[in-house]
Design an enzyme around this catalytic site. Structure first.
Site, PDB file in Angstrom:
ATOM      1  CG  ASP A  23      -5.244 -34.951  -5.974  1.00  0.00           C
ATOM      2  OD1 ASP A  23      -5.460 -35.971  -6.654  1.00  0.00           O
ATOM      3  OD2 ASP A  23      -4.327 -34.876  -5.127  1.00  0.00           O
ATOM      4  CG  ASP A  25      -4.623 -40.960  -3.110  1.00  0.00           C
ATOM      5  OD1 ASP A  25      -5.532 -41.125  -2.264  1.00  0.00           O
ATOM      6  OD2 ASP A  25      -4.310 -41.812  -3.956  1.00  0.00           O
ATOM      7  CG  ASP A 218      -0.884 -33.663  -3.562  1.00  0.00           C
ATOM      8  OD1 ASP A 218      -1.676 -34.072  -4.448  1.00  0.00           O
ATOM      9  OD2 ASP A 218      -0.162 -34.429  -2.896  1.00  0.00           O
TER      10      ASP A 218
HETATM   11 MG   LIG Z   1      -2.442 -36.062  -4.981  1.00  0.00          MG
END
Ligand SMILES: [Mg+2]
Length: 278
Positions: A23, A25, A218
């Site tokens: 991922d 961001d 996340d």
């Molecule tokens: Mg993220």
């Protein structure tokens, strides 16, 4: 050949059959300044061993293309939450696979649902300036965010009851509604796990050996990807940390690229050592 089409040569012998999906961001990119500096040691090791580093993100191809250029990344990539996969075909040209519904299909369904009386405003209904205003992006970045292949973010303007009916109507059209922070995302039946299964087969075929799939994320939209990876690495979230149903899951001590580096570096060093027989 444009940057979007530039890709690694994939038919070469691979000494270390490892594929990393990440991922962006809050995971590889710092949540606040978008820097990857804290991960530079691991990024150098990945480059040295020519390991595919596949961005698996909710961003659009136009946004990812810009980031791949900035980060000197030539690996395949996955956009719009698993809804659009980009990989090199036999000639090395980047090809797009949309495993769920196409953007055209989604817009047609939305146009019908609007006629049926549902109230919402999607990116396709907005100008670049309007997207910039509702997202906080610059007008240039808003333009990139509007170049979509397979998902439509929208602002809901109806009641909670109408939202439930809207969701049911989307399900009838084989679409689903993913709740984001500010926006709802209308998309086909794909998620970020699609990238793991597709590229596991893809590299297995090209390398003639089963790759080890590492994934890092996340957010709630990363859970599906982490659950099907061989080595799932959870990066602590900005507000809460996700839980993943995979006994191999490891959670980093730090957010963003610092946590990314902390867990991935020793894991790669160990796997490389095992594969190189040293
Ligand atoms: Mg993220």
């Amino acid at each position: 050949m444009s940057d979007a089409q530039k890709s690694d040569s994939i038919n070469t012998a691979q000494q270390v059959p490892i594929v990393i999906l990440t991922d962006l961001d809050g995971t590889l990119l710092d949540h606040h300044n978008y820097s990857t500096t804290a991960a530079k040691e691991t990024l150098a090791l990945i480059k040295e061993h020519k390991l595919p580093l596949i961005f698996n993100t909710s961003k659009t191809q136009a946004e990812v293309t810009q980031l791949r250029r900035q980060l000197d990344n030539t690996s395949p990539y996955v956009c719009e939450n698993g809804s659009a996969l980009y990989y090199p075909d036999e000639t090395g040209q980047m090809t797009c696979l949309v495993p769920g519904a196409s953007y055209d299909t989604i817009l047609k369904v939305l146009s019908q649902l609007r006629k049926d009386g549902f109230h919402f405003r999607g990116f396709n209904d907005m100008t670049d300036t309007e997207v910039a205003a509702v997202t906080g992006l610059s007008t240039d970045d808003a333009y990139l965010a509007k170049q979509r292949a397979a998902t439509e973010p929208l602002l809901w303007q109806g009641s909670v009851e109408e939202l439930a009916a809207f969701q049911a109507a989307l399900t009838d059209h084989n679409l689903r509604l993913l709740e984001g922070g500010r926006f709802y995302h209308v998309m086909g039946r794909a998620d970020k796990a699609e990238g793991v299964s597709f590229f596991r087969d893809f590299y297995h075929k090209h390398w003639q050996s089963e790759p080890t799939m590492i994934a890092l994320g996340d957010g709630g939209n990363d859970v599906a990807m982490l659950e099907v990876a061989d080595f799932p690495i959870i990066i602590p979230g900005d507000k809460r940390t996700i839980t993943v149903n995979n006994t191999n899951a490891v959670t980093a001590d730090f957010k963003g690229p610092k946590g990314w580096n902390q867990i991935l570096l020793p894991l790669l060093q160990q796997l490389i050592k095992e594969n190189c027989g040293g």
